[in-house]
Design a protein around this motif. Structure first.
Motif, PDB file in Angstrom:
ATOM      1  N   GLU A 257       0.825  -1.204   0.000  1.00 56.81           N
ATOM      2  CA  GLU A 257       0.000   0.000   0.000  1.00 56.81           C
ATOM      3  C   GLU A 257       0.864   1.260   0.000  1.00 56.81           C
ATOM      4  N   GLY A 258       1.961   1.204   0.750  1.00 62.48           N
ATOM      5  CA  GLY A 258       2.871   2.350   0.777  1.00 62.48           C
ATOM      6  C   GLY A 258       3.486   2.614  -0.583  1.00 62.48           C
ATOM      7  N   LYS A 259       3.806   1.531  -1.304  1.00 57.44           N
ATOM      8  CA  LYS A 259       4.386   1.675  -2.639  1.00 57.44           C
ATOM      9  C   LYS A 259       3.368   2.290  -3.601  1.00 57.44           C
ATOM     10  N   LYS A 260       2.115   1.880  -3.473  1.00 58.53           N
ATOM     11  CA  LYS A 260       1.064   2.438  -4.326  1.00 58.53           C
ATOM     12  C   LYS A 260       0.899   3.930  -4.082  1.00 58.53           C
ATOM     13  N   GLU A 261       0.887   4.307  -2.798  1.00 57.83           N
ATOM     14  CA  GLU A 261       0.742   5.719  -2.464  1.00 57.83           C
ATOM     15  C   GLU A 261       1.929   6.523  -2.986  1.00 57.83           C
ATOM     16  N   GLY A 262       3.124   5.911  -2.938  1.00 61.09           N
ATOM     17  CA  GLY A 262       4.315   6.590  -3.432  1.00 61.09           C
ATOM     18  C   GLY A 262       4.244   6.827  -4.935  1.00 61.09           C
ATOM     19  N   MET A 263       3.769   5.824  -5.657  1.00 59.06           N
ATOM     20  CA  MET A 263       3.642   5.979  -7.111  1.00 59.06           C
ATOM     21  C   MET A 263       2.564   6.994  -7.469  1.00 59.06           C
ATOM     22  N   LYS A 264       1.481   6.993  -6.727  1.00 59.66           N
ATOM     23  CA  LYS A 264       0.411   7.974  -6.974  1.00 59.66           C
ATOM     24  C   LYS A 264       0.944   9.393  -6.797  1.00 59.66           C
ATOM     25  N   ALA A 265       1.667   9.601  -5.670  1.00 57.87           N
ATOM     26  CA  ALA A 265       2.225  10.926  -5.407  1.00 57.87           C
ATOM     27  C   ALA A 265       3.247  11.316  -6.468  1.00 57.87           C
ATOM     28  N   PHE A 266       4.037  10.340  -6.915  1.00 58.30           N
ATOM     29  CA  PHE A 266       5.059  10.606  -7.938  1.00 58.30           C
ATOM     30  C   PHE A 266       4.417  11.022  -9.260  1.00 58.30           C
ATOM     31  N   ILE A 267       3.377  10.306  -9.661  1.00 59.21           N
ATOM     32  CA  ILE A 267       2.676  10.634 -10.911  1.00 59.21           C
ATOM     33  C   ILE A 267       2.052  12.024 -10.832  1.00 59.21           C
ATOM     34  N   GLU A 268       1.442  12.338  -9.699  1.00 59.37           N
ATOM     35  CA  GLU A 268       0.827  13.662  -9.538  1.00 59.37           C
ATOM     36  C   GLU A 268       1.872  14.771  -9.594  1.00 59.37           C
ATOM     37  N   GLU A 279       7.478  10.214 -20.530  1.00 59.32           N
ATOM     38  CA  GLU A 279       8.655  10.343 -19.667  1.00 59.32           C
ATOM     39  C   GLU A 279       8.342   9.888 -18.249  1.00 59.32           C
ATOM     40  N   THR A 280       7.115  10.176 -17.773  1.00 57.40           N
ATOM     41  CA  THR A 280       6.700   9.718 -16.446  1.00 57.40           C
ATOM     42  C   THR A 280       6.680   8.197 -16.378  1.00 57.40           C
ATOM     43  N   ARG A 281       6.209   7.573 -17.481  1.00 62.35           N
ATOM     44  CA  ARG A 281       6.200   6.110 -17.533  1.00 62.35           C
ATOM     45  C   ARG A 281       7.618   5.558 -17.400  1.00 62.35           C
ATOM     46  N   ASN A 282       8.558   6.162 -18.098  1.00 57.85           N
ATOM     47  CA  ASN A 282       9.957   5.714 -18.031  1.00 57.85           C
ATOM     48  C   ASN A 282      10.536   5.884 -16.635  1.00 57.85           C
ATOM     49  N   LYS A 283      10.169   6.990 -16.000  1.00 61.96           N
ATOM     50  CA  LYS A 283      10.675   7.248 -14.638  1.00 61.96           C
ATOM     51  C   LYS A 283      10.069   6.263 -13.638  1.00 61.96           C
ATOM     52  N   LEU A 284       8.810   5.912 -13.821  1.00 57.95           N
ATOM     53  CA  LEU A 284       8.170   4.912 -12.954  1.00 57.95           C
ATOM     54  C   LEU A 284       8.888   3.574 -13.064  1.00 57.95           C
ATOM     55  N   ILE A 285       9.186   3.181 -14.292  1.00 57.68           N
ATOM     56  CA  ILE A 285       9.874   1.906 -14.527  1.00 57.68           C
ATOM     57  C   ILE A 285      11.230   1.901 -13.838  1.00 57.68           C
ATOM     58  N   LYS A 292       6.902  -2.505 -17.959  1.00 58.60           N
ATOM     59  CA  LYS A 292       6.221  -1.468 -18.734  1.00 58.60           C
ATOM     60  C   LYS A 292       4.700  -1.558 -18.564  1.00 58.60           C
ATOM     61  N   GLU A 293       4.179  -2.791 -18.563  1.00 58.87           N
ATOM     62  CA  GLU A 293       2.734  -2.980 -18.427  1.00 58.87           C
ATOM     63  C   GLU A 293       2.242  -2.498 -17.060  1.00 58.87           C
ATOM     64  N   GLU A 294       3.033  -2.758 -16.008  1.00 65.92           N
ATOM     65  CA  GLU A 294       2.649  -2.312 -14.670  1.00 65.92           C
ATOM     66  C   GLU A 294       2.631  -0.793 -14.586  1.00 65.92           C
ATOM     67  N   ALA A 295       3.663  -0.164 -15.141  1.00 62.32           N
ATOM     68  CA  ALA A 295       3.737   1.297 -15.129  1.00 62.32           C
ATOM     69  C   ALA A 295       2.539   1.896 -15.862  1.00 62.32           C
ATOM     70  N   GLU A 296       2.144   1.262 -16.947  1.00 65.62           N
ATOM     71  CA  GLU A 296       1.000   1.746 -17.717  1.00 65.62           C
ATOM     72  C   GLU A 296      -0.292   1.649 -16.908  1.00 65.62           C
ATOM     73  N   GLU A 297      -0.435   0.581 -16.133  1.00 57.76           N
ATOM     74  CA  GLU A 297      -1.627   0.420 -15.296  1.00 57.76           C
ATOM     75  C   GLU A 297      -1.735   1.545 -14.273  1.00 57.76           C
ATOM     76  N   TYR A 298      -0.603   1.899 -13.658  1.00 55.61           N
ATOM     77  CA  TYR A 298      -0.633   2.966 -12.657  1.00 55.61           C
ATOM     78  C   TYR A 298      -0.881   4.334 -13.318  1.00 55.61           C
ATOM     79  N   LEU A 299      -0.365   4.506 -14.491  1.00 58.53           N
ATOM     80  CA  LEU A 299      -0.618   5.758 -15.218  1.00 58.53           C
ATOM     81  C   LEU A 299      -2.113   5.892 -15.524  1.00 58.53           C
ATOM     82  N   ILE A 300      -2.724   4.815 -15.981  1.00 56.73           N
ATOM     83  CA  ILE A 300      -4.172   4.819 -16.265  1.00 56.73           C
ATOM     84  C   ILE A 300      -4.963   5.152 -15.010  1.00 56.73           C
ATOM     85  N   LYS A 301      -4.499   4.607 -13.884  1.00 54.48           N
ATOM     86  CA  LYS A 301      -5.223   4.775 -12.630  1.00 54.48           C
ATOM     87  C   LYS A 301      -5.054   6.155 -12.018  1.00 54.48           C
TER      88      LYS A 301
END
Length: 304
Positions: A257-268, A279-285, A292-301
């Motif tokens: 859950e902490g990792k999810k919150e971190g990615m959400k904050a990073f994307i925002e 570029e955000t997708r590349n930085k997430l990876i 790549k597929e996981e990063a795309e899922e978080y971007l969509i979300k």
């Protein structure tokens, strides 16, 4: 944690077993009186002065209280714990409430009259022999669990659990005063030594029983009740393993859950400072070690 593993653990736990080993050892009045004298520095010699008040039919959080008794107007509650529990004072409050309710009924005490009643003084001892390092003596207070509150000068209730470390090598003076307590600590130590060498729990318990019988340590209990002792130890071991597994599962879920919150904050943040979606997708990876597929899922979300 894998659910099949959790079910495998719970499947070994027999929650209908009669007593815990600690309670078995001190169920005789004389042994319990010896333990009380050792703790309090008293010299009572008549076990009949001790009135057992253990609540046989009361279960709280899935576990009966181990031992409770009254002597010399002191209401004693003894609990054994093989893992540290910071909430023991709350358990004590619940137990004492029921003990006092029972005391009032048995003695036909009128709590609504104008005469001040007299009650036995509560004393709460927790005997700890877990594997985590703890001091010889530690106080656990109910008020430590309360939310910080500036509007209330003093909480209406308090309950103090005095935790005594009864691992072998701790509380030496107490151990010398109570032979059964020292022998119990030694028995558990031997079991752990075999476990630390890699033996299975059944092997460790059986070896410890043999050694202790040879050395006349808890000999009367171990000889007469060998199968029951083995069953109790195995049950306690499974319960501790189950509790540990739940804690580990909780930590794993918390990390996720902490990792999810971190990615959400990073994307925002990337959106706020005008970084492109690609570029955000590349930085997430790179930053969160994602496919790549996981990063795309978080971007969509999370991409707004």
């Amino acid at each position: 944690m894998d659910k099949s593993k959790r079910n495998h653990i719970t499947g070994h736990v027999n929650r209908n077993y009669k007593d815990r080993l600690f309670r078995c050892i001190f169920k005789e009045k004389q042994d319990l009186l010896d333990l009380y004298n050792a703790i309090n520095g008293t010299e009572y010699d008549n076990p009949n002065e001790l009135e057992i008040t253990t609540l046989e039919d009361v279960v709280y959080l899935g576990m009966k209280n181990d031992l409770s008794f009254i002597i010399d107007d002191i209401m004693n509650l003894y609990e054994h714990q093989s893992s540290f529990n910071p909430n023991m004072a709350l358990r004590g409050l619940v137990y004492f409430a029921e003990l006092y309710r029972k005391y009032i009924l048995i003695n036909d005490i009128n709590i609504y009259g104008s005469t001040k009643i007299k009650l036995p003084v509560p004393q709460y001892i927790v005997f700890y022999n877990g594997s985590e390092e703890e001091p010889d003596r530690k106080e656990i207070r109910l008020t430590e669990l309360f939310y910080p509150q500036e509007k209330v000068a003093q909480p209406a209730v308090e309950c103090i659990a005095v935790m005594l470390n009864i691992n072998y090598g701790h509380n030496l003076e107490l151990m010398e005063k109570c032979r059964k307590l020292k022998e119990y600590a030694y028995f558990i130590r031997i079991i752990r030594e075999y476990l630390n060498k890699g033996d299975k729990i059944e092997t460790a318990v059986n070896c410890a029983i043999e050694i202790c019988i040879q050395k006349e340590i808890l000999k009367d209990i171990l000889q007469k009740n060998r199968s029951e002792v083995l069953n109790v130890i195995l049950t306690e071991f499974d319960e501790n393993l189950y509790s540990k597994s739940l804690r580990e599962e909780g930590r794993e879920e918390g990390i996720i859950e902490g990792k999810k919150e971190g990615m959400k904050a990073f994307i925002e943040l990337c959106q706020e400072i005008k970084i492109s979606k690609d570029e955000t997708r590349n930085k997430l990876i790179e930053k969160f070690k994602l496919q790549k597929e996981e990063a795309e899922e978080y971007l969509i979300k999370y991409w707004k």
